[in-house]
Scaffold this motif. Structure first.
Motif, PDB file in Angstrom:
ATOM      1  N   SER A 429     -42.025   7.338 -27.984  1.00 15.46           N
ATOM      2  CA  SER A 429     -40.944   8.272 -28.303  1.00 15.46           C
ATOM      3  C   SER A 429     -41.271   9.656 -27.763  1.00 15.46           C
ATOM      4  CB  SER A 429     -40.738   8.335 -29.829  1.00 15.46           C
ATOM      5  OG  SER A 429     -39.630   9.143 -30.153  1.00 15.46           O
ATOM      6  N   HIS A 430     -40.245  10.323 -27.223  1.00 14.33           N
ATOM      7  CA  HIS A 430     -40.394  11.706 -26.745  1.00 14.33           C
ATOM      8  C   HIS A 430     -39.001  12.290 -26.584  1.00 14.33           C
ATOM      9  CE1 HIS A 430     -39.107  10.447 -22.713  1.00 14.33           C
ATOM     10  NE2 HIS A 430     -39.907   9.397 -22.870  1.00 14.33           N
ATOM     11  N   THR A 431     -38.939  13.582 -26.348  1.00  8.54           N
ATOM     12  CA  THR A 431     -37.675  14.260 -26.082  1.00  8.54           C
ATOM     13  C   THR A 431     -37.737  14.855 -24.682  1.00  8.54           C
ATOM     14  OG1 THR A 431     -37.384  14.802 -28.416  1.00  8.54           O
ATOM     15  CG2 THR A 431     -36.079  16.057 -26.835  1.00  8.54           C
ATOM     16  N   ALA A 432     -37.091  14.194 -23.747  1.00  7.81           N
ATOM     17  CA  ALA A 432     -37.093  14.642 -22.351  1.00  7.81           C
ATOM     18  C   ALA A 432     -38.513  14.885 -21.858  1.00  7.81           C
ATOM     19  CB  ALA A 432     -36.246  15.907 -22.190  1.00  7.81           C
ATOM     20  N   GLY A 433     -39.439  13.998 -22.254  1.00  5.98           N
ATOM     21  CA  GLY A 433     -40.820  14.107 -21.807  1.00  5.98           C
ATOM     22  C   GLY A 433     -41.681  15.000 -22.662  1.00  5.98           C
ATOM     23  N   GLU A 434     -41.094  15.671 -23.654  1.00  5.06           N
ATOM     24  CA  GLU A 434     -41.851  16.603 -24.498  1.00  5.06           C
ATOM     25  C   GLU A 434     -42.432  15.877 -25.709  1.00  5.06           C
ATOM     26  OE1 GLU A 434     -41.095  20.616 -27.240  1.00  5.06           O
ATOM     27  OE2 GLU A 434     -39.452  19.620 -26.181  1.00  5.06           O
ATOM     28  N   SER A 435     -43.691  16.214 -26.057  1.00  6.13           N
ATOM     29  CA  SER A 435     -44.345  15.711 -27.281  1.00  6.13           C
ATOM     30  C   SER A 435     -44.323  14.195 -27.344  1.00  6.13           C
ATOM     31  CB  SER A 435     -43.677  16.309 -28.522  1.00  6.13           C
ATOM     32  OG  SER A 435     -43.673  17.704 -28.484  1.00  6.13           O
ATOM     33  N   THR A 436     -44.771  13.541 -26.258  1.00 10.40           N
ATOM     34  CA  THR A 436     -44.779  12.073 -26.232  1.00 10.40           C
ATOM     35  C   THR A 436     -45.739  11.523 -27.272  1.00 10.40           C
ATOM     36  OG1 THR A 436     -44.279  12.110 -23.873  1.00 10.40           O
ATOM     37  CG2 THR A 436     -45.122  10.050 -24.776  1.00 10.40           C
ATOM     38  N   GLN A 437     -45.266  10.538 -28.024  1.00 10.46           N
ATOM     39  CA  GLN A 437     -46.098   9.916 -29.049  1.00 10.46           C
ATOM     40  C   GLN A 437     -45.808   8.415 -29.085  1.00 10.46           C
ATOM     41  OE1 GLN A 437     -45.923  10.892 -33.500  1.00 10.46           O
ATOM     42  NE2 GLN A 437     -47.696  12.043 -32.802  1.00 10.46           N
ATOM     43  N   ALA A 438     -46.859   7.634 -29.269  1.00  9.11           N
ATOM     44  CA  ALA A 438     -46.731   6.182 -29.386  1.00  9.11           C
ATOM     45  C   ALA A 438     -47.028   5.777 -30.819  1.00  9.11           C
ATOM     46  CB  ALA A 438     -47.688   5.482 -28.431  1.00  9.11           C
ATOM     47  N   SER A 439     -46.371   4.712 -31.259  1.00 10.45           N
ATOM     48  CA  SER A 439     -46.613   4.207 -32.608  1.00 10.45           C
ATOM     49  C   SER A 439     -47.061   2.766 -32.546  1.00 10.45           C
ATOM     50  CB  SER A 439     -45.350   4.302 -33.460  1.00 10.45           C
ATOM     51  OG  SER A 439     -44.381   3.359 -33.037  1.00 10.45           O
ATOM     52  N   CYS A 440     -47.869   2.380 -33.532  1.00 15.90           N
ATOM     53  CA  CYS A 440     -48.260   0.988 -33.704  1.00 15.90           C
ATOM     54  C   CYS A 440     -48.036   0.633 -35.169  1.00 15.90           C
ATOM     55  CB  CYS A 440     -49.730   0.779 -33.338  1.00 15.90           C
ATOM     56  SG  CYS A 440     -50.345  -0.884 -33.732  1.00 15.90           S
ATOM     57  N   VAL A 441     -47.176  -0.349 -35.428  1.00 13.97           N
ATOM     58  CA  VAL A 441     -46.942  -0.812 -36.791  1.00 13.97           C
ATOM     59  C   VAL A 441     -47.432  -2.252 -36.910  1.00 13.97           C
ATOM     60  CG1 VAL A 441     -44.982   0.729 -37.097  1.00 13.97           C
ATOM     61  CG2 VAL A 441     -44.587  -1.616 -36.341  1.00 13.97           C
ATOM     62  N   VAL A 442     -47.763  -2.651 -38.138  1.00 13.00           N
ATOM     63  CA  VAL A 442     -48.398  -3.946 -38.374  1.00 13.00           C
ATOM     64  C   VAL A 442     -47.583  -4.745 -39.379  1.00 13.00           C
ATOM     65  CG1 VAL A 442     -50.474  -5.118 -39.189  1.00 13.00           C
ATOM     66  CG2 VAL A 442     -50.675  -2.991 -37.878  1.00 13.00           C
ATOM     67  N   PHE A 443     -47.354  -6.016 -39.046  1.00 15.00           N
ATOM     68  CA  PHE A 443     -46.694  -6.960 -39.951  1.00 15.00           C
ATOM     69  C   PHE A 443     -47.661  -8.089 -40.251  1.00 15.00           C
ATOM     70  CE2 PHE A 443     -44.346 -10.906 -40.700  1.00 15.00           C
ATOM     71  CZ  PHE A 443     -43.414 -10.517 -41.655  1.00 15.00           C
ATOM     72  N   GLN A 444     -47.923  -8.300 -41.541  1.00 16.13           N
ATOM     73  CA  GLN A 444     -48.813  -9.382 -41.960  1.00 16.13           C
ATOM     74  C   GLN A 444     -48.502  -9.729 -43.405  1.00 16.13           C
ATOM     75  OE1 GLN A 444     -53.021  -8.564 -41.493  1.00 16.13           O
ATOM     76  NE2 GLN A 444     -53.571 -10.722 -41.511  1.00 16.13           N
ATOM     77  N   ASN A 445     -48.811 -10.957 -43.796  1.00 14.88           N
ATOM     78  CA  ASN A 445     -48.541 -11.413 -45.163  1.00 14.88           C
ATOM     79  C   ASN A 445     -47.067 -11.246 -45.516  1.00 14.88           C
ATOM     80  OD1 ASN A 445     -49.280 -12.574 -47.603  1.00 14.88           O
ATOM     81  ND2 ASN A 445     -49.744 -10.599 -48.557  1.00 14.88           N
ATOM     82  N   HIS A 446     -46.206 -11.471 -44.530  1.00 13.67           N
ATOM     83  CA  HIS A 446     -44.747 -11.450 -44.692  1.00 13.67           C
ATOM     84  C   HIS A 446     -44.192 -10.059 -45.016  1.00 13.67           C
ATOM     85  CE1 HIS A 446     -45.287 -15.745 -44.699  1.00 13.67           C
ATOM     86  NE2 HIS A 446     -45.963 -15.701 -45.828  1.00 13.67           N
ATOM     87  N   GLN A 447     -44.941  -8.998 -44.720  1.00  9.96           N
ATOM     88  CA  GLN A 447     -44.420  -7.662 -44.989  1.00  9.96           C
ATOM     89  C   GLN A 447     -45.093  -6.642 -44.085  1.00  9.96           C
ATOM     90  OE1 GLN A 447     -45.299  -6.606 -49.053  1.00  9.96           O
ATOM     91  NE2 GLN A 447     -47.391  -7.330 -48.940  1.00  9.96           N
ATOM     92  N   MET A 448     -44.452  -5.487 -43.951  1.00 11.34           N
ATOM     93  CA  MET A 448     -45.025  -4.412 -43.159  1.00 11.34           C
ATOM     94  C   MET A 448     -46.217  -3.820 -43.909  1.00 11.34           C
ATOM     95  SD  MET A 448     -42.959  -4.697 -40.655  1.00 11.34           S
ATOM     96  CE  MET A 448     -43.803  -3.465 -39.660  1.00 11.34           C
ATOM     97  N   GLN A 449     -47.299  -3.591 -43.180  1.00  7.78           N
ATOM     98  CA  GLN A 449     -48.530  -3.053 -43.776  1.00  7.78           C
ATOM     99  C   GLN A 449     -48.645  -1.575 -43.387  1.00  7.78           C
ATOM    100  OE1 GLN A 449     -50.334  -4.941 -45.827  1.00  7.78           O
ATOM    101  NE2 GLN A 449     -49.142  -6.789 -45.398  1.00  7.78           N
TER     102      GLN A 449
END
Length: 639
Positions: A429-449
């Protein structure tokens, strides 16, 4: 005389049994550990030797307790003076060690409070966090809605201000709340009267449950004004009495019922079904029922099986899972927390529990399992809430399990235990190249961790290059994890989802090839025609054909849920980072010699940090309290 056998030649099991035989006949706490030194179980006993020996004196077969005993490699014990001490120490260790065979509740004491500030003209506000002795706090409340409703009542009846101090100090005329009779406007000279302090006192007594005293006081003041022919003031108080009477009627407060006597009460109802449990905690504060909150513990099946088989001490074989769950909640929840004098419970609990809570709180704590009158109504409400919350949880979990199974079937993945199936999803995610940030989310045990979510600030790339950003985040995420997995000390996910089509999948493929990882793990979520929801296709890095799961597919619903969570997590982090960069607020706060007062003067003068940054040194120095040297330092930091 026989020779001593070297300790290293003794079988570990024999050594463990020898330690058990040497235990004292005293109260204490014991901990079991497996071969990897992971804690399995924490328990208490009034007789350590008899209690611990019971685990090893018979064959438990293939039961859960048998599986646990078979994994015990060593143990630790702590002797205490009393059973009450053992109870408190046991739950301290359970919360710290998170054993697999103990009932465990999430440590959540982040309750909201209603705060009345220590200002000359106090402000009433919602508050969550550490307390400050300069202010008064009322609660805790079960949720934010209950606090905000109470604030609205106080505004309506007592007309206390809710505005921030910065707004209060800079107003020249009353705001809209004064016009609609929700604030007496102490922000202007006309509203700064002795009556405001009186209203604050009345509001505090109302929150403490002294409603009849408040009514009597208001009526006496109304009559005094009427006798002095101050009919306008008498009419204002009459309106307060009318509003307060309506509030009390809506709250159904009956001074002749239990409500009038029970100003601070917690009501606890427990339900166990389908291997899951719910404890519903309802709160009465100041004689008003504020609502409830549901708690769902972990390890219920494992822990109740261990306790039910443990006949030597503590809970008897007849002790129900409901009682065990309720006792676990009470000890863990009220540990180092405020405990009301009365706890109404849906199950009989060990009298030792009330004794331990009384010793901890410094006042007598009573539990009541079969209440009458108003208390019975409260308990029935709490039980109904527990039933509904547990039914909702089981329904949601059933749906999530079905989605997980549908995804495994759609991808033709073999998984012995689908609860361990792990998905990690990435988004940029970023705004026109500004403040680019990546996210990593985890799903396990049938729910978001959510505790395993991670954000990555992306640096050193061309703004807007999502492919380079994806390369950077995947390399940072899996370079060390790949080494750990090869050594057997780490675990890779079963699926790596990337939000994107062939381009992002190709980039992920190149990273995994460099790290020597399995390419079949990578799956891209490609937007469908017209980027319409439900038309997404799955793209694979190992050369398999694209897969369209279908608009109504449960598998697609799970993929979309995880993808959307990754996007939400990335965009919220990016916005926070962007705001920090654009406002420069942290820079201004870090300037030596700039405290809250001077910072507020600067922001008010120039209309924000951006205005301060655009000002010259001379303009900054013209602000009261800002000298030439400090102005130069501010200018240097902001530029």
């Amino acid at each position: 005389m026989s020779e001593a056998i070297p300790a290293e030649t003794i079988d570990p099991r024999e050594r463990l049994l020898a330690e058990v035989a040497a235990l004292p006949l005293l109260p204490g706490v014991y901990r079991y550990f497996d071969a990897q030194d992971q804690v399995l179980y924490v328990g208490k006993a009034k007789n350590l030797k008899r209690r611990v020996s019971s685990y090893f004196q018979k064959d438990h077969g293939g039961t859960r307790i048998g599986l646990m005993v078979g994994r015990i490699a060593r143990m630790e014990t702590t002797v205490v003076r009393t059973e009450a001490e053992a109870l408190l120490l046991e739950n301290n260790l359970i919360k710290a060690l998170n054993p697999k065979f103990n009932i465990l509740f999430r440590d959540d004491k982040s309750y909201p409070y209603l705060k009345i500030s220590g200002h000359e003209y106090p402000r009433v506000s919602y508050y969550r966090g550490a307390v400050d002795r300069r202010h008064r706090y009322f609660g805790p409340f079960p949720n934010a809605w209950a606090v905000k409703e109470s604030i609205q009542l106080i505004q309506k009846v007592f007309q206390l201000r809710t505005c921030e101090d910065t707004v209060f100090n800079n107003r020249s005329r009353p705001c809209l709340l004064h016009q609609i009779r929700r604030c007496s406007a102490p922000c202007v000279p006309e509203g700064r009267t002795p009556e405001y302090a009186r209203d604050v006192r009345h509001a505090e007594r109302f929150l403490l449950g002294e409603t009849q005293e408040v009514m009597d006081g208001l009526q006496a003041q109304m009559m005094a004004h009427a006798e002095r022919l101050q009919f306008e003031q008498a009419a204002e108080i009459r309106n307060q009495i009318t509003s307060l009477a309506k509030v009390l009627q809506q709250q159904a407060v009956d001074e002749n019922s239990a409500t009038g006597r029970d100003r601070d009460v917690d009501i606890l109802a427990v339900r166990v079904q389908g291997g899951r449990a719910c404890v519903n905690l309802a709160m009465v504060r100041g004689g008003r029922h504020l609502g409830d909150r549901a708690y769902f513990p972990k390890h219920v099946e494992e822990a109740t099986a261990v306790l039910l088989d443990d006949e030597a001490d503590g809970p008897s074989p007849q002790a129900s899972p409901e009682r065990q769950v309720l006792e676990a909640f009470m000890t863990q929840h009220y540990l180092d927390a405020q405990v009301p004098s009365l706890l109404i419970v849906s199950e009989e609990v060990d009298p030792l529990l009330a004794e331990a809570l009384s010793a901890q709180s410094g006042g007598k704590v009573t539990t009541q399992a079969q209440p009458r009158g108003q208390r019975r109504i409260w308990l029935e409400m709490a039980c109904k809430g527990a039933d509904l919350a547990l039914a909702r949880l089981l329904s949601e979990e059933g749906s999530q399990q079905a989605r997980t199974r549908a995804l495994l079937d759609a991808l033709d993945v073999n998984c012995e235990d689908i609860a361990t199936f792990r998905i990690e999803c990435f988004d940029i995610s970023h705004t026109a190249g500004e403040s680019t940030q990546a996210s990593c989310v985890v799903f396990q045990n049938h729910q978001m961790q959510s505790s395993e979510y991670r954000r990555y600030n992306i640096e050193g790339i061309t703004g807007g290059d999502d492919y380079a950003a994806m390369r950077q985040v995947l390399t940072r995420r899996y370079s060390k994890l790949a080494e750990a997995a090869q050594l057997g000390t780490g675990r890779l996910p079963d699926i790596v989802l990337v939000d994107g089509g062939k381009g992002q999948v190709s980039m992920a493929r190149s990273v995994f090839e460099e790290l020597g990882l399995d390419l079949s793990l990578i799956i891209g979520v490609e937007k469908g025609e017209g980027r319409k929801v439900g038309l997404e296709e799955l793209v694979f890095a190992d050369g398999r054909e694209k897969v369209y799961l279908g608009r109504d597919s449960a598998a697609l619903m799970l993929v979309a849920q995880i993808r959307d969570e990754a996007h939400r997590f990335a965009i919220t982090g990016m916005r926070a980072r962007r705001a920090k960069v654009r406002t420069g607020s942290s820079k201004l706060e870090d300037v030596a010699g700039i405290g809250p007062k001077k910072r507020a003067q600067l922001l008010q003068r120039f209309g924000g940090v951006r205005g301060v940054a655009q000002a010259s040194v001379d303009e900054i120095a013209s602000v009261k309290g800002i000298g030439k040297e400090l102005a130069e330092e501010i200018y240097r930091v902001l530029h």
